[in-house]
Write an enzyme that holds these catalytic residues in place. Structure first.
Site, short mmCIF file in Angstrom:
data_model
loop_
_atom_site.label_atom_id
_atom_site.label_comp_id
_atom_site.label_asym_id
_atom_site.label_seq_id
_atom_site.Cartn_x
_atom_site.Cartn_y
_atom_site.Cartn_z
N GLU A 123 -2.53 -7.26 7.04
CA GLU A 123 -1.25 -7.08 7.72
C GLU A 123 -1.15 -8.01 8.93
OE1 GLU A 123 1.79 -6.71 7.91
OE2 GLU A 123 2.16 -4.56 7.83
N HIS A 167 0.83 -1.21 0.00
CA HIS A 167 0.00 0.00 0.00
C HIS A 167 0.86 1.26 0.00
CE1 HIS A 167 0.98 0.89 4.19
NE2 HIS A 167 0.84 -0.40 4.42
#
Length: 190
Positions: free
Chosen positions: A81, A7
């Site tokens: 994550e 990201h």
């Protein structure tokens, strides 16, 4: 082909805070990084058949920007994550271990976080299972996070470079196996 991307830069990246499952919005730089990834894909004639992202907002927004909203982005928890438990949102300066390479794979369990072996299995099984179901040829973009990408890459690279925001790892899937082709920094290659 698999394009696995981190990201864009977030407010927590800038303030040097541990993100994990906490949401932190993209900064203006993060938005520009995602748009640079879009420019790279466009310049190289890369279009996607499927777009997946972690279910966390920073990855989802990056996927949308990097593809200019060309297709729906499918949120997948296997791309999420690493969960760091009670360490999330804390300053990295106060936590003395590297998040990409903790002293032991179970280090974060003591803080209510995930075991590293589980994280590696989660992302690896998720990616490979998804790719096995795709028609050939196809191009897939997956947007995830630095620590889980690191755990995934340990199986494909001897020397893993720093994983910058919006870095793209281009893999080829052939005969049930993945091979890393190149690492792209879209700010330098768009």
């Amino acid at each position: 082909e698999l394009f696995l991307m981190r990201h864009g830069q977030t407010e927590y990246n800038v303030s040097y805070r541990i993100q994990g499952w906490s949401n932190s919005p993209l900064t203006q730089e993060g938005i520009l990084q995602a748009k640079a990834a879009h420019a790279y894909f466009q310049k190289n004639g890369i279009t996607f058949d499927q777009i997946l992202s972690s279910d966390l907002d920073r990855a989802y927004q990056t996927a949308q920007l990097a593809t200019d909203y060309a297709l729906p982005v499918h949120k997948q928890t296997f791309l999420r994550e690493w969960g760091y438990g009670s360490l999330e949102s804390k300053s990295r300066k106060k936590v003395t271990v590297s998040l990409n390479n903790p002293p032991k794979k179970d280090y974060f369990v003591a803080f209510g976080g995930e075991d590293g072996t589980h994280v590696q299995e989660r992302i690896t099984q998720g990616i490979l299972s998804f790719l096995e179901k795709q028609a050939d040829p196809s191009k897939v973009l997956m947007v995830s996070h630095g620590s889980v990408i690191y755990q995934f890459l340990t199986q494909y690279c001897q020397d893993i470079p720093p994983i910058g925001n919006c870095f793209i790892f281009h893999f080829i899937w052939e005969e049930g196996r993945l091979s890393l082709q190149t690492i792209i920094d879209p700010l330098k290659n768009s």
